[in-house]
Design an enzyme around this catalytic site. Structure first.
Site, PDB file in Angstrom:
ATOM      1  CG  ASP A 169      37.377  -0.881  59.484  1.00 59.04           C
ATOM      2  OD1 ASP A 169      38.306  -0.060  59.372  1.00 59.04           O
ATOM      3  OD2 ASP A 169      36.254  -0.576  59.938  1.00 59.04           O
ATOM      4  N   GLY A 170      40.386  -1.583  60.532  1.00 55.92           N
ATOM      5  CA  GLY A 170      41.038  -1.538  61.841  1.00 55.92           C
ATOM      6  C   GLY A 170      42.542  -1.359  61.792  1.00 55.92           C
ATOM      7  CG  ASN A 171      44.755  -1.875  58.159  1.00 56.91           C
ATOM      8  OD1 ASN A 171      44.506  -2.962  58.660  1.00 56.91           O
ATOM      9  ND2 ASN A 171      44.865  -1.683  56.864  1.00 56.91           N
ATOM     10  CD1 TRP A 219      46.552  -4.717  65.268  1.00 54.77           C
ATOM     11  CD2 TRP A 219      48.270  -3.659  64.287  1.00 54.77           C
ATOM     12  NE1 TRP A 219      47.647  -5.535  65.335  1.00 54.77           N
ATOM     13  CE2 TRP A 219      48.718  -4.916  64.742  1.00 54.77           C
ATOM     14  CE3 TRP A 219      49.181  -2.825  63.632  1.00 54.77           C
ATOM     15  CZ2 TRP A 219      50.029  -5.363  64.567  1.00 54.77           C
ATOM     16  CZ3 TRP A 219      50.480  -3.263  63.461  1.00 54.77           C
ATOM     17  CH2 TRP A 219      50.895  -4.511  63.921  1.00 54.77           C
ATOM     18  CG  HIS A 239      47.172   1.431  56.049  1.00 58.26           C
ATOM     19  ND1 HIS A 239      45.879   1.014  56.271  1.00 58.26           N
ATOM     20  CD2 HIS A 239      47.153   2.787  56.165  1.00 58.26           C
ATOM     21  CE1 HIS A 239      45.111   2.072  56.502  1.00 58.26           C
ATOM     22  NE2 HIS A 239      45.864   3.165  56.451  1.00 58.26           N
ATOM     23  CB  SER A 269      36.002   3.168  50.152  1.00 61.46           C
ATOM     24  OG  SER A 269      36.329   4.254  50.999  1.00 61.46           O
ATOM     25  CB  THR A 270      34.341   6.399  46.441  1.00 60.16           C
ATOM     26  OG1 THR A 270      34.133   5.320  45.538  1.00 60.16           O
ATOM     27  CG2 THR A 270      34.185   7.707  45.707  1.00 60.16           C
ATOM     28  NE  ARG A 307      40.781   6.509  55.624  1.00 62.53           N
ATOM     29  CZ  ARG A 307      40.914   5.388  56.294  1.00 62.53           C
ATOM     30  NH1 ARG A 307      42.108   4.865  56.482  1.00 62.53           N
ATOM     31  NH2 ARG A 307      39.874   4.762  56.804  1.00 62.53           N
ATOM     32  CG  LEU A 309      41.709 -16.728  45.037  1.00 66.84           C
ATOM     33  CD1 LEU A 309      40.338 -17.005  45.647  1.00 66.84           C
ATOM     34  CD2 LEU A 309      42.694 -16.364  46.160  1.00 66.84           C
ATOM     35  NE  ARG A 364      30.621   2.260  59.573  1.00 63.54           N
ATOM     36  CZ  ARG A 364      31.155   2.503  60.778  1.00 63.54           C
ATOM     37  NH1 ARG A 364      30.403   2.473  61.859  1.00 63.54           N
ATOM     38  NH2 ARG A 364      32.427   2.791  60.891  1.00 63.54           N
ATOM     39  CB  SER A 377      31.509   0.988  54.733  1.00 64.95           C
ATOM     40  OG  SER A 377      31.453   1.124  56.118  1.00 64.95           O
TER      41      SER A 377
HETATM   42  C1  FPP Z   1      40.897   0.147  56.736  1.00 65.10           C
HETATM   43  O1  FPP Z   1      41.492   0.398  57.988  1.00 65.10           O
HETATM   44  C2  FPP Z   1      41.879  -0.252  55.734  1.00 65.10           C
HETATM   45  C3  FPP Z   1      42.167   0.441  54.590  1.00 65.10           C
HETATM   46  C4  FPP Z   1      41.492   1.687  54.229  1.00 65.10           C
HETATM   47  C5  FPP Z   1      43.214  -0.002  53.647  1.00 65.10           C
HETATM   48  C6  FPP Z   1      43.442  -1.465  53.527  1.00 65.10           C
HETATM   49  C7  FPP Z   1      44.797  -1.708  52.975  1.00 65.10           C
HETATM   50  C8  FPP Z   1      45.611  -2.741  53.277  1.00 65.10           C
HETATM   51  C9  FPP Z   1      45.211  -3.861  54.118  1.00 65.10           C
HETATM   52  C10 FPP Z   1      47.012  -2.812  52.761  1.00 65.10           C
HETATM   53  C11 FPP Z   1      47.237  -2.972  51.301  1.00 65.10           C
HETATM   54  C12 FPP Z   1      46.280  -3.798  50.563  1.00 65.10           C
HETATM   55  C13 FPP Z   1      46.576  -4.682  49.592  1.00 65.10           C
HETATM   56  C14 FPP Z   1      45.440  -5.328  48.864  1.00 65.10           C
HETATM   57  C15 FPP Z   1      47.939  -5.084  49.232  1.00 65.10           C
HETATM   58  P1  FPP Z   1      41.369   1.851  58.609  1.00 65.10           P
HETATM   59  O2  FPP Z   1      42.537   2.651  58.170  1.00 65.10           O
HETATM   60  O3  FPP Z   1      40.049   2.448  58.246  1.00 65.10           O
HETATM   61  O4  FPP Z   1      41.427   1.531  60.144  1.00 65.10           O
HETATM   62  P2  FPP Z   1      40.723   2.346  61.327  1.00 65.10           P
HETATM   63  O5  FPP Z   1      39.234   2.169  61.122  1.00 65.10           O
HETATM   64  O6  FPP Z   1      41.206   1.660  62.543  1.00 65.10           O
HETATM   65  O7  FPP Z   1      41.145   3.771  61.232  1.00 65.10           O
END
Ligand code: FPP
Length: 246
Positions: free
Chosen positions: A21-23, A26, A38, A66-67, A72, A132, A195, A197
């Site tokens: 979480d947090g992309n 960031w 992402h 997630s579902t 989004r 793995l 959480r 989620s």
């Molecule tokens: C949550 O951050 C992250 C996601 C919903 C997507 C995760 C995807 C990746 C890490 C990239 C691709 C994955 C693979 C397995 C190659 P958020 O968008 O909810 O962040 P925020 O809470 O700061 O808005």
């Protein structure tokens, strides 16, 4: 010196699950669009995989979509799906070199065809690997999974193939999408949100939870080792007393 040296080899969790979480935050911190986060999150995925292989984690489950993420904006969903296809294709050689076997959980039929094809191809080409197992949770939610399991059990009962007195925890587990994997011993969630989620709610019953403020694109190998070391310091009692464990 790397934190890796502090890890006790015979106490490494067999299965680690991560809510990445947090992309978005960031990216926003750098004045960029969410997808930039992402894209940079893929490097953290690589680090988590390599660190798992290095220390002997056998199963790594990543909550990638997630579902609820279907709600989004369309541009973000499309970009995430493209990133997924691109990453899986690009990482195939590296997965094979490291002995990583790919698996998925979730409503895969709901993903775009390109995504389904890339996943199918990678699952097939990595199926003999045994270091793995990397489990990508895609279009996944626990409530979706549990609802599916109950529907399947009810159908078996309706068709007289199962009796209600045969329902127990093992039977329920066998109807979940994780039936061939052990339950996670450690769950990591990044970005300061405390959480679950809708993630692996049945399977996390006795899992140790590790929350960190670090945003997913900043979560490197050292962060992963830190979580493992923290896990190794915990006493897992499974309802028993400390004395009983001795
Ligand atoms: C949550 O951050 C992250 C996601 C919903 C997507 C995760 C995807 C990746 C890490 C990239 C691709 C994955 C693979 C397995 C190659 P958020 O968008 O909810 O962040 P925020 O809470 O700061 O808005």
């Amino acid at each position: 010196m790397s934190l890796k040296t502090q890890i006790i080899p015979n106490k490494v969790p067999q299965h680690v699950a991560i809510i990445m979480d947090g992309n978005g935050r960031w990216a926003q911190q750098q004045g960029e669009l969410r997808i930039f986060g992402h894209t940079n999150g893929v490097e953290s995925v690589r680090s988590a995989i390599t660190a798992s292989v290095e220390i002997g984690v056998e199963f790594l489950t990543l909550y990638a979509f997630s579902t609820e993420n279907w709600n989004r904006p369309k541009e973000e969903i499309d970009a995430l799906m493209n990133l997924l296809v691109q990453s899986i294709t690009q990482e195939l050689d590296s997965m094979n070199e490291q002995g990583v076997k790919l698996e998925t959980i979730g409503d895969i039929d709901n993903l775009p065809k390109s995504c389904q094809l890339a996943l199918k191809d990678a699952i097939d080409k990595t199926k003999k690997n045994d270091k793995l197992t990397l489990i990508l949770a895609l279009s996944y939610s626990s409530r979706w999974e549990i609802t599916n399991a109950i529907t399947k059990i009810a159908l078996q009962i309706e068709e007289n193939k199962l009796s209600s007195n045969e329902i127990n925890e093992d039977l329920i587990s066998s109807y979940l999408s994780t039936s061939s994997f052990p339950d996670p011993e450690l769950l990591i969630r990044t970005s300061g949100e405390n959480r679950i989620s809708n993630f692996l709610m049945w399977q996390l019953a006795y899992t140790e939870l590790f929350f960190t403020d670090i945003l997913w694109p900043d979560f490197d190998k050292e962060c992963f080792y830190k979580a493992i070391i923290d896990f190794q310091k915990r006493e897992r009692r499974f309802g028993k007393t400390t004395e009983q464990l001795k």
